[in-house]
Design an enzyme around this catalytic site. Structure first.
Site, PDB file in Angstrom:
ATOM      1  N   SER A 191       0.797  -1.229   0.000  1.00 51.61           N
ATOM      2  CA  SER A 191       0.000   0.000   0.000  1.00 51.61           C
ATOM      3  C   SER A 191       0.829   1.279   0.000  1.00 51.61           C
ATOM      4  CB  SER A 191      -0.952  -0.009   1.185  1.00 51.61           C
ATOM      5  OG  SER A 191      -0.258  -0.264   2.390  1.00 51.61           O
ATOM      6  N   HIS A 219      -5.239  -3.136  -3.039  1.00 51.95           N
ATOM      7  CA  HIS A 219      -4.871  -2.145  -4.061  1.00 51.95           C
ATOM      8  C   HIS A 219      -4.793  -2.739  -5.462  1.00 51.95           C
ATOM      9  CE1 HIS A 219      -4.134   1.170  -1.328  1.00 51.95           C
ATOM     10  NE2 HIS A 219      -3.622   0.278  -0.503  1.00 51.95           N
ATOM     11  N   LYS A 251     -11.642   0.726  -2.445  1.00 53.29           N
ATOM     12  CA  LYS A 251     -10.622   1.464  -3.199  1.00 53.29           C
ATOM     13  C   LYS A 251     -11.078   1.625  -4.648  1.00 53.29           C
ATOM     14  CE  LYS A 251      -7.315   0.919   0.342  1.00 53.29           C
ATOM     15  NZ  LYS A 251      -6.754  -0.061   1.239  1.00 53.29           N
TER      16      LYS A 251
HETATM   17  C1  LIG Z   1      -6.820  -0.222   2.656  1.00 53.60           C
HETATM   18  C2  LIG Z   1      -6.252  -1.558   2.921  1.00 53.60           C
HETATM   19  C3  LIG Z   1      -6.911  -2.489   3.704  1.00 53.60           C
HETATM   20  C4  LIG Z   1      -8.167  -2.142   4.454  1.00 53.60           C
HETATM   21  O1  LIG Z   1      -9.257  -2.067   3.621  1.00 53.60           O
HETATM   22  P1  LIG Z   1     -10.512  -1.189   4.106  1.00 53.60           P
HETATM   23  O2  LIG Z   1     -11.612  -1.671   3.246  1.00 53.60           O
HETATM   24  O3  LIG Z   1     -10.143   0.238   3.873  1.00 53.60           O
HETATM   25  O4  LIG Z   1     -10.702  -1.497   5.539  1.00 53.60           O
HETATM   26  C5  LIG Z   1      -6.370  -3.749   3.835  1.00 53.60           C
HETATM   27  N1  LIG Z   1      -5.207  -4.059   3.244  1.00 53.60           N
HETATM   28  C6  LIG Z   1      -4.526  -3.177   2.494  1.00 53.60           C
HETATM   29  C7  LIG Z   1      -3.256  -3.593   1.855  1.00 53.60           C
HETATM   30  C8  LIG Z   1      -5.024  -1.896   2.324  1.00 53.60           C
HETATM   31  O5  LIG Z   1      -4.337  -1.005   1.624  1.00 53.60           O
END
Ligand SMILES: *Cc1c(COP(=O)(O)O)cnc(C)c1O
Length: 399
Positions: A191, A219, A251
């Site tokens: 991330s 992502h 996302k």
């Molecule tokens: C954003 C993210 C999450 C969490 O997802 P949410 O739906 O925002 O709780 C989990 N793992 C990674 C790698 C992320 O970037």
């Protein structure tokens, strides 16, 4: 009277502790300020009545505001109301939830999928359901906080291997005594760095050690692969090579929620035993309907994905041409390494003055000395936006 006195005393002890913690954070220069934004689309936001160019959102395909996504959410809001009214085990399960799970599994190429309220909860669920005492979790050092927390909450031993380092993992698999089973867990796309896990090697190792391989594709969902299926598809691998794919709706799909996709039996186990699934109210039908519409757009309109990838290439090149350490890579996550947290904050403040919103990312989100501006691009950004951002960086250097 006595009770009242005790309450006041304990309250002051807690206040004292709170003040100490806050001061420690402040002295380390790590106090975070929340800044209210109104996101307008995939490229702009309104902040203090000023339109800024948004270069930090995870709305990679610009779907959060897509007319079909909004219409689907509005439709479900009208027919189902706002809240889901209960856990999936009681009153919160609807045909919309069921249909989205089927669609997510189909999109991934797995037997089944299960929704969670966030990607964070999906990761907690996976780690606490599958890992037991006696098992060993092998975890990449740059894994997302939700995986780290999941590792901590599980009863298994955790062995951290160097980021993306297959030989280090191999060595650790060889020397670590294990009475139970092994799990290898990694982000598909990391991330904060935007780089990819070495999936083919991880699959080789998981076969050799009979380990469960979990890939967090938060992502990569909607971003990588011909139809946005994720990291495995990007590498041309069949979905079943990975035991569990964690994805998110929050996302590239512009909604909220997380999911886990995999073989029928593993998903059934989660459905029966995962506490974050059982003991939390199901996602709102409006959120589910919006995500489902977004999934179709993400899968079918590959030109959006191509546009996003083009902008990412252009921005990397434009920044490198101006002497900035923009990461190599193929994802829309473009960290520009600054190093010192203060310097990263100063650059972020300068960008802000130039109308570019890109917060500095600093410890504890990233390791000490690797503070950075984490830029992201979306399908909504234009070539001119890329130039605007690169020029804003250049004007900081020459200031
Ligand atoms: C954003 C993210 C999450 C969490 O997802 P949410 O739906 O925002 O709780 C989990 N793992 C990674 C790698 C992320 O970037």
């Amino acid at each position: 009277m006595l009770k009242k006195g005790i309450d006041r005393m304990s309250a002051s002890a807690w206040t004292e502790r709170a003040v100490t913690v806050l001061e420690t954070i402040e002295q380390a220069g790590r106090t975070r300020a929340l800044r209210a934004l109104r996101v307008l689309d995939g490229r702009t936001a309104l902040r203090d009545d000023r339109v800024v160019l948004l270069c930090a959102s995870n709305n990679y395909l610009g779907l959060a505001h897509h007319p079909r996504v909004r219409a689907a959410a509005q439709g479900a809001l009208e027919t189902h109301g706002l809240g889901s009214t209960g856990s999936r085990m009681t009153t919160g399960h609807s045909a919309l939830h069921e249909q989205l799970e089927i669609a997510l599994a189909k999109h991934r190429g797995t037997d089944a999928a299960l929704l969670f309220n966030t990607g964070y909860m999906a990761n907690l669920a996976v780690m606490t359901t599958f890992a037991r005492e006696g098992d060993v979790l092998f975890s990449d050092e740059l894994n997302h906080a939700s995986l780290i927390d999941g590792c901590r909450m599980s009863r298994a031993r955790v062995v951290v291997y160097r980021h993306g380092d297959v030989s280090d993992l191999e060595e650790k698999l060889r020397v670590t005594p294990v009475s139970g089973l092994r799990i290898i867990v990694t982000d598909g796309v990391f991330s904060m760095d935007g780089d990819l896990a070495p999936l083919a090697d991880l699959v080789r190792l998981k076969r050799a050690w009979n380990a469960l391989l979990i890939v967090d594709d938060a992502h990569a969902t909607g971003v990588l692969g011909p139809r946005g299926e994720g990291t495995a598809a990007h590498f041309g691998m069949a979905a079943h090579e990975i035991d569990l794919h964690v994805g998110t709706l929050s996302k590239a799909l512009g909604s909220e929620g997380g999911y886990v996709a995999g073989a029928q039996t593993l998903i059934a186990w989660l459905r029966q035993a995962a506490r974050p699934f059982m003991f939390s109210t199901a996602l709102s039908p409006a959120v589910i309907a919006g995500a489902h519409a977004a999934l179709h757009i993400a899968a079918d309109e590959s030109e959006r994905r191509e546009r996003m990838h083009s902008r990412a290439r252009e921005l990397r090149m434009a920044l490198q041409a101006r002497g900035f350490a923009a990461s190599q890579g193929i994802t829309p996550i473009i960290p520009v390494r600054i190093g010192d947290a203060g310097a990263a904050l100063a650059l972020s403040a300068h960008l802000d003055q130039m109308g570019v919103f890109a917060p500095a990312i600093r410890p504890p989100s990233v390791p000490e000395g690797t503070s950075r501006i984490r830029l992201t691009v979306t399908a909504d950004h234009t070539r001119e936006d890329v130039e605007t951002v690169a020029n804003a960086f250049a004007s900081f250097a020459s200031r």
